[in-house]
Design a protein around this motif. Structure first.
Motif, short mmCIF file in Angstrom:
data_model
loop_
_atom_site.label_atom_id
_atom_site.label_comp_id
_atom_site.label_asym_id
_atom_site.label_seq_id
_atom_site.Cartn_x
_atom_site.Cartn_y
_atom_site.Cartn_z
N MET A 13 10.57 5.78 -2.74
CA MET A 13 9.81 4.61 -3.16
C MET A 13 9.78 3.54 -2.07
SD MET A 13 10.81 4.23 -7.20
CE MET A 13 9.62 2.90 -7.44
N ALA A 14 10.94 3.25 -1.48
CA ALA A 14 11.00 2.23 -0.43
C ALA A 14 10.16 2.63 0.78
CB ALA A 14 12.45 1.98 -0.02
N ALA A 15 10.24 3.89 1.15
CA ALA A 15 9.47 4.37 2.30
C ALA A 15 7.99 4.42 1.97
CB ALA A 15 9.96 5.75 2.72
N GLY A 16 7.67 4.91 0.76
CA GLY A 16 6.28 5.01 0.37
C GLY A 16 5.57 3.67 0.32
N TRP A 17 6.27 2.64 -0.11
CA TRP A 17 5.69 1.30 -0.15
C TRP A 17 5.76 0.61 1.21
CZ3 TRP A 17 2.50 0.12 -3.71
CH2 TRP A 17 2.68 0.54 -5.04
N LYS A 18 6.36 1.30 2.20
CA LYS A 18 6.50 0.74 3.55
C LYS A 18 7.17 -0.63 3.52
CE LYS A 18 2.50 3.27 5.37
NZ LYS A 18 1.19 3.19 6.06
N ALA A 19 8.25 -0.71 2.76
CA ALA A 19 8.96 -1.98 2.58
C ALA A 19 9.48 -2.53 3.90
CB ALA A 19 10.13 -1.77 1.61
N GLN A 20 9.26 -3.81 4.12
CA GLN A 20 9.69 -4.47 5.35
C GLN A 20 10.98 -5.26 5.18
OE1 GLN A 20 8.09 -3.97 8.50
NE2 GLN A 20 7.50 -2.32 7.09
N LEU A 21 11.34 -5.60 3.94
CA LEU A 21 12.64 -6.22 3.70
C LEU A 21 13.24 -5.58 2.45
CD1 LEU A 21 14.90 -8.12 4.24
CD2 LEU A 21 13.60 -9.99 3.19
N ILE A 22 14.17 -4.65 2.70
CA ILE A 22 14.88 -3.93 1.65
C ILE A 22 16.22 -4.62 1.42
CG2 ILE A 22 15.92 -1.75 0.98
CD1 ILE A 22 13.94 -0.38 2.94
N VAL A 23 16.48 -5.03 0.19
CA VAL A 23 17.73 -5.70 -0.13
C VAL A 23 18.43 -4.93 -1.24
CG1 VAL A 23 18.82 -7.82 -1.00
CG2 VAL A 23 16.83 -7.96 0.53
N GLU A 24 19.73 -4.73 -1.10
CA GLU A 24 20.51 -4.07 -2.15
C GLU A 24 21.81 -4.82 -2.38
OE1 GLU A 24 22.73 -0.50 -1.41
OE2 GLU A 24 22.46 -0.66 0.77
N VAL A 35 0.85 -1.19 0.00
CA VAL A 35 0.00 0.00 0.00
C VAL A 35 0.88 1.24 0.00
CG1 VAL A 35 -1.76 1.29 1.25
CG2 VAL A 35 -1.83 -1.22 1.23
N TRP A 36 0.62 2.15 -0.91
CA TRP A 36 1.43 3.34 -1.07
C TRP A 36 1.07 4.42 -0.06
CZ3 TRP A 36 5.76 4.79 -3.33
CH2 TRP A 36 6.01 6.15 -3.52
N SER A 37 2.10 5.01 0.58
CA SER A 37 1.90 6.10 1.53
C SER A 37 2.66 7.33 1.05
CB SER A 37 2.40 5.69 2.93
OG SER A 37 2.42 6.81 3.79
N PRO A 38 1.99 8.28 0.43
CA PRO A 38 2.67 9.47 -0.08
C PRO A 38 3.32 10.30 1.02
CG PRO A 38 0.29 9.74 -0.21
CD PRO A 38 0.54 8.30 0.11
N GLU A 39 2.72 10.32 2.21
CA GLU A 39 3.29 11.10 3.31
C GLU A 39 4.65 10.55 3.74
OE1 GLU A 39 2.25 12.47 7.91
OE2 GLU A 39 0.81 11.30 6.75
N THR A 40 4.73 9.23 3.89
CA THR A 40 6.00 8.61 4.28
C THR A 40 7.04 8.78 3.19
OG1 THR A 40 4.73 6.94 5.50
CG2 THR A 40 7.07 6.48 5.14
N ALA A 41 6.61 8.67 1.93
CA ALA A 41 7.53 8.85 0.81
C ALA A 41 8.12 10.25 0.81
CB ALA A 41 6.79 8.58 -0.51
N SER A 42 7.29 11.25 1.04
CA SER A 42 7.74 12.64 1.05
C SER A 42 8.75 12.89 2.17
CB SER A 42 6.55 13.59 1.21
OG SER A 42 5.67 13.49 0.12
N LYS A 43 8.49 12.33 3.35
CA LYS A 43 9.41 12.52 4.47
C LYS A 43 10.77 11.91 4.18
CE LYS A 43 5.87 12.66 8.12
NZ LYS A 43 5.31 11.96 9.31
#
Length: 208
Positions: free
Chosen positions: A33-44, A4-12
């Motif tokens: 993008m990672a914050a907006g999607w509220k990603a729980q496992l970010i891998v790079e 679920v996309w969160s524009p507020e978190t993405a902006s912050k």
């Protein structure tokens, strides 16, 4: 449930990355993008001598989502350099995993946000081995100008909701993988990204 996309978190996350990162463009985009999607496992993925902007941006995003941030490194030299530079530039160091693609991806189940560097020889292998979240995932291939022959269909077996190429940095391939059993959404919304250096506005279509 789907991502679920969160524009507020993405902006912050975007604003915080702009303030804390010396590099612009890719860093704030992937952070938002990672914050907006509220990603729980970010891998790079990262290799010796690589730029740190994306890593700093993802660390910022992780601070907003409360999830995990894991960096895959090919060898101990890369690990030592990455740890030192992240401590200096971000003030925090994510989880680190050293090894070849098969070994590094083992145990990382439910990936919902992933950024790979196409300058690494094994980037497509890492993507194909990713155990993606059943709720959907966002996948990004950076430095993509060097991988003209790359196609998402060659590395992702799941349904693609959307994919796009952006001329940001050295090129970004971005794909949104649908949740398990989900149909591709017909409605479209937009993510806008302003390149701080060139002043160009980039617009990304995304699924709701």
């Amino acid at each position: 449930m789907k991502l679920v996309w969160s524009p507020e978190t993405a902006s912050k996350a975007y604003i915080q990355t702009v303030k804390s990162c010396r590099e612009s463009g890719v860093a704030e985009l992937v952070s938002a993008m990672a914050a907006g999607w509220k990603a729980q496992l970010i891998v790079e993925t990262w290799a010796e001598g690589g730029a740190m902007g994306t890593s700093v941006g993802l660390a910022v995003a992780r601070g907003h989502t409360g999830g995990r941030h894991v960096c895959l490194l090919p060898d101990e030299r890369s690990r030592a350099e990455y740890e030192r530079r992240m401590a200096e530039e971000a003030g925090t160091v994510p989880e680190m995993v050293v090894g070849e693609a098969e070994e590094a991806m083992e145990g990382l189940g439910g990936v919902d946000f992933m950024v790979v560097d196409s300058s690494r020889h094994d980037f497509s292998r890492v993507l194909s081995l990713a155990d993606l979240s059943g709720q959907g995932a966002v996948l990004i291939c950076k430095n993509a100008n060097s991988s003209a022959a790359f196609t998402w269909r060659s590395v992702v077996s799941r349904r693609l909701a959307r994919s796009v190429f952006l001329p940001v940095g050295k090129g970004l391939h971005i794909a949104h993988v649908s949740a398990v059993g989900a149909s591709v959404a017909k409605s479209k919304r937009w993510i806008k990204h302003l390149d701080q250096r060139s002043g160009e506005l980039h617009v990304i279509r995304r699924c709701p």
